[in-house]
Design a protein around this motif. Structure first.
Motif, PDB file in Angstrom:
ATOM      1  N   SER A  69     102.784   3.047 -62.195  1.00 15.10           N
ATOM      2  CA  SER A  69     102.234   3.329 -60.868  1.00 15.10           C
ATOM      3  C   SER A  69     101.296   2.231 -60.371  1.00 15.10           C
ATOM      4  N   PRO A  70     100.292   1.867 -61.181  1.00 12.59           N
ATOM      5  CA  PRO A  70      99.429   0.778 -60.705  1.00 12.59           C
ATOM      6  C   PRO A  70     100.200  -0.515 -60.470  1.00 12.59           C
ATOM      7  N   PHE A  71     101.193  -0.763 -61.305  1.00 14.73           N
ATOM      8  CA  PHE A  71     102.005  -1.968 -61.143  1.00 14.73           C
ATOM      9  C   PHE A  71     102.705  -1.959 -59.790  1.00 14.73           C
ATOM     10  N   LYS A  72     103.246  -0.799 -59.451  1.00 16.86           N
ATOM     11  CA  LYS A  72     103.981  -0.664 -58.183  1.00 16.86           C
ATOM     12  C   LYS A  72     103.039  -0.895 -56.998  1.00 16.86           C
ATOM     13  N   ILE A  73     101.827  -0.346 -57.132  1.00 12.95           N
ATOM     14  CA  ILE A  73     100.873  -0.469 -56.026  1.00 12.95           C
ATOM     15  C   ILE A  73     100.375  -1.906 -55.887  1.00 12.95           C
ATOM     16  N   LEU A  74     100.127  -2.537 -57.029  1.00 18.81           N
ATOM     17  CA  LEU A  74      99.549  -3.885 -57.002  1.00 18.81           C
ATOM     18  C   LEU A  74     100.586  -4.957 -56.680  1.00 18.81           C
ATOM     19  N   PHE A  75     101.804  -4.726 -57.150  1.00 14.95           N
ATOM     20  CA  PHE A  75     102.852  -5.733 -56.909  1.00 14.95           C
ATOM     21  C   PHE A  75     104.051  -5.067 -56.240  1.00 14.95           C
ATOM     22  N   PRO A  76     103.893  -4.703 -54.977  1.00 12.90           N
ATOM     23  CA  PRO A  76     104.953  -3.920 -54.316  1.00 12.90           C
ATOM     24  C   PRO A  76     106.279  -4.677 -54.210  1.00 12.90           C
ATOM     25  N   LYS A  77     106.224  -6.005 -54.344  1.00 11.45           N
ATOM     26  CA  LYS A  77     107.467  -6.770 -54.191  1.00 11.45           C
ATOM     27  C   LYS A  77     108.281  -6.813 -55.473  1.00 11.45           C
ATOM     28  N   PHE A  78     107.690  -6.375 -56.548  1.00 10.29           N
ATOM     29  CA  PHE A  78     108.374  -6.417 -57.844  1.00 10.29           C
ATOM     30  C   PHE A  78     109.292  -5.205 -57.970  1.00 10.29           C
ATOM     31  N   GLU A  79     110.592  -5.465 -57.764  1.00  9.43           N
ATOM     32  CA  GLU A  79     111.518  -4.345 -57.603  1.00  9.43           C
ATOM     33  C   GLU A  79     111.720  -3.523 -58.868  1.00  9.43           C
ATOM     34  N   LEU A  80     111.792  -4.206 -60.005  1.00 11.30           N
ATOM     35  CA  LEU A  80     112.071  -3.492 -61.258  1.00 11.30           C
ATOM     36  C   LEU A  80     111.014  -2.411 -61.520  1.00 11.30           C
ATOM     37  N   ALA A  81     109.754  -2.774 -61.259  1.00 11.44           N
ATOM     38  CA  ALA A  81     108.678  -1.803 -61.471  1.00 11.44           C
ATOM     39  C   ALA A  81     108.876  -0.600 -60.557  1.00 11.44           C
ATOM     40  N   ARG A  82     109.294  -0.879 -59.318  1.00 11.39           N
ATOM     41  CA  ARG A  82     109.518   0.211 -58.361  1.00 11.39           C
ATOM     42  C   ARG A  82     110.652   1.117 -58.852  1.00 11.39           C
ATOM     43  N   ASP A  83     111.715   0.470 -59.332  1.00 10.62           N
ATOM     44  CA  ASP A  83     112.859   1.248 -59.812  1.00 10.62           C
ATOM     45  C   ASP A  83     112.509   2.055 -61.056  1.00 10.62           C
ATOM     46  N   LEU A  84     111.812   1.407 -61.972  1.00 12.79           N
ATOM     47  CA  LEU A  84     111.415   2.107 -63.201  1.00 12.79           C
ATOM     48  C   LEU A  84     110.482   3.268 -62.881  1.00 12.79           C
ATOM     49  N   ASN A  85     109.667   3.057 -61.875  1.00  9.07           N
ATOM     50  CA  ASN A  85     108.676   4.056 -61.511  1.00  9.07           C
ATOM     51  C   ASN A  85     109.312   5.397 -61.159  1.00  9.07           C
ATOM     52  N   ARG A  86     110.550   5.360 -60.665  1.00  9.54           N
ATOM     53  CA  ARG A  86     111.247   6.605 -60.313  1.00  9.54           C
ATOM     54  C   ARG A  86     111.642   7.397 -61.547  1.00  9.54           C
ATOM     55  N   HIS A  87     111.575   6.738 -62.703  1.00 12.37           N
ATOM     56  CA  HIS A  87     112.015   7.425 -63.930  1.00 12.37           C
ATOM     57  C   HIS A  87     110.859   7.671 -64.894  1.00 12.37           C
ATOM     58  N   ARG A  88     109.679   7.838 -64.325  1.00 10.29           N
ATOM     59  CA  ARG A  88     108.509   8.070 -65.168  1.00 10.29           C
ATOM     60  C   ARG A  88     108.682   9.278 -66.071  1.00 10.29           C
ATOM     61  N   ARG A  89     109.336  10.314 -65.523  1.00 10.69           N
ATOM     62  CA  ARG A  89     109.508  11.525 -66.327  1.00 10.69           C
ATOM     63  C   ARG A  89     110.306  11.237 -67.591  1.00 10.69           C
ATOM     64  N   LEU A  90     111.400  10.533 -67.432  1.00 12.56           N
ATOM     65  CA  LEU A  90     112.250  10.215 -68.585  1.00 12.56           C
ATOM     66  C   LEU A  90     111.460   9.433 -69.653  1.00 12.56           C
TER      67      LEU A  90
END
Lengths: 199, 309
Positions: free
Chosen positions: A58-79
């Motif tokens: 989550s912090p990664f996504k917020i701090l580096f919004p252009k980094f797509e992999l983090a955004r994609d991974l973020n959707r699978h936090r539950r897993l």
């Protein structure tokens, strides 16, 4: 894309889970010397790394919004989070084997080191049980979110659990947790400045 | 072929190097007796029947030489064997004996073994403070013999042992988490006990590097960390020296560090121990003084072992 990311996470988790089969099959003496201890330490470390990983997203996504992999991974936090719980469960299972069963387990239970680990495990259990869509609906988004902030408490418990276990300076604990700490502090800094700008 | 008859790889290469120096080449290798390599090779050891480990099953050579706590190289027990055999030279090796003695001297480890009349084999239990144990057939000689050579004066009450310091060859020593070199200490009475030996071999071979080549202390009634490895200096002192682990974590590790099933480590019970090489479920009760109560308990009469752990 979503599917590929999911596949990637599953692959990493499964490989991490099955990895110990390799030294065991190769019969490496340092592993066979005390296999229960090796496995208990391995799964403890793996659970910790996955947990740190999921809290970093989550912090990664917020701090580096252009980094797509983090955004994609973020959707699978539950897993990722539930995988971490399962590794913690295996860790606890091997601890029981290592320590020699329930009698020995309860004799050592009041030791801070054991207590910290066990408390963290119960928090992870709560998080895992309430991770389903149904539970989110039942609790309501707001309550659920608050409940799942227990993850930060768990992280602190795990940090001390791991640090206590290291004998000559908690070097590895620092390596493990420093990135997460930096990300969280940066996020808080971001939130703080954002708030001040808006007022 | 049992693992114990296999020439350790590093010994093999050392021998090669030695042969090359002699200019013998490959043909000569067959003429050399097994295990010639190593600083302390060539000292046959006969089993001392007093310490024959009756009723004990020796831990496999592979485990004894692959599961090692030697923080000078790594905190990972499985990594030590590799890292301790990447250019760390244990030959030649000399030890300095000094402090409050009539006869200070510096001696090559081979010379020392000759001077004390060779080595003998003793099978001892080995109990680590981390709650695991082995049974090890050591080759060595009584520490008492070295004390006789040094002739301590009447003010000497403790013996301080110091491990080598060589951060270039020992990667663990480049870290600053421990104040290197490693030091340990015994009282003179403990050091004069029959059980205390300086070991120079395991399983009839010179000590592998990872086990503390070429000479180490073995005090089997104490936790393993007291049995300091790769000794370069032995000093007799009046005041009690602080040992490395006591300096690092005084609430966890004391000066005496006698094996005691009744005094727990802060993180785990010491009442029982994992048996190395015993598989998933091997645990056994820990014995007071690691089973050597008869031999050493008198040394601690009147001492509160709960306070002096």
């Amino acid at each position: 894309m979503r599917f590929l990311i999911k596949l990637l996470i599953w692959t990493v988790v499964l490989l991490a889970g099955l990895y110990p089969a390799y030294p065991l099959i190769r019969a490496e003496a340092s592993v066979l010397a005390d296999p229960a201890k090796y496995l208990l330490e391995y799964y403890g470390k793996t659970a910790t790394l996955l947990f740190i990983g999921v809290l970093s997203l989550s912090p990664f996504k917020i701090l580096f919004p252009k980094f797509e992999l983090a955004r994609d991974l973020n959707r699978h936090r539950r897993l990722i989070g539930v995988s971490s719980f399962f590794f913690a469960l295996i860790h606890l299972g091997f601890y029981l084997v290592y320590t020699g069963g329930f009698t020995a387990f309860f004799e050592d239970i009041e030791k801070p080191f054991v207590l910290l680990g066990l408390s963290a495990f119960f928090l992870l259990l709560i998080l895992a049980v309430t991770s389903t869509n149904r539970m989110v609906r039942m609790l309501g988004g707001k309550k659920w979110k608050w409940l799942h902030r227990l993850a930060y408490v768990a992280a602190i418990l795990i940090l001390f659990h791991q640090a206590l276990q290291e004998k000559a300076g908690a070097v590895q604990t620092v390596y493990f947790f420093a990135p997460l700490a930096v990300l969280q502090i940066m996020r808080m800094g971001r939130l703080f400045t954002a708030k001040h700008k808006s007022t | 072929m049992p693992a114990s008859t296999v020439t350790p790889e590093e010994a093999f290469y050392n021998r090669r190097r030695f042969l090359r120096k002699l200019g013998l080449g490959l043909a000569g290798s067959a003429l050399l007796p097994q295990g010639l390599a190593g600083a302390t090779a060539g000292f046959p050891a006969k089993l001392n029947p007093k310490f024959d480990g009756a009723g004990l099953k020796s831990t496999d050579f592979d485990y004894v030489t692959s599961y090692n706590n030697f923080y000078e190289f790594s905190t990972d027990k499985g990594e030590v064997k590799k890292l301790a055999n990447e250019g760390w030279e244990t030959e030649p090796w000399s030890i300095q004996i000094g402090g409050l003695v009539e006869n200070p001297f510096k001696i090559d480890v081979n010379g020392l073994i000759k001077k004390v009349g060779g080595v003998e084999e003793r099978i001892y239990r080995f109990r680590c403070v981390e709650a695991w144990s082995m049974v090890v057939p050591w080759d060595g000689f009584p520490l008492k013999k070295l004390i006789e050579l040094a002739q301590p004066d009447k003010n000497a009450r403790y013996i301080k042992f110091t491990t080598f310091l060589d951060p270039k060859s020992a990667p663990g020593q480049r870290g600053r988490n421990i104040d290197w070199p490693y030091v340990e200490s015994l009282t003179i009475e403990e050091a004069n006990n029959d059980l205390a030996i300086l070991a120079t071999g395991v399983y009839g071979k010179p000590l592998p590097n990872q086990n503390g080549a070429p000479i180490r202390l073995v005090v089997p009634w104490k936790y393993g960390f007291k049995s300091i490895k790769s000794i370069v200096k032995i000093e007799f002192t009046r005041n009690r020296p602080r040992n490395t682990w006591q300096l690092l974590a005084p609430q966890e590790y004391g000066f005496y560090a006698n094996v005691n099933p009744e005094v727990d480590h802060p993180r785990w019970s010491q009442a029982s121990e994992r048996i190395i090489g015993g598989g998933f479920f091997a645990r056994q009760p820990t014995l007071p003084f690691n089973g050597y109560e008869k031999e050493v308990a008198h040394l601690y009469k009147g001492l509160n072992l709960r306070l002096h752990y």
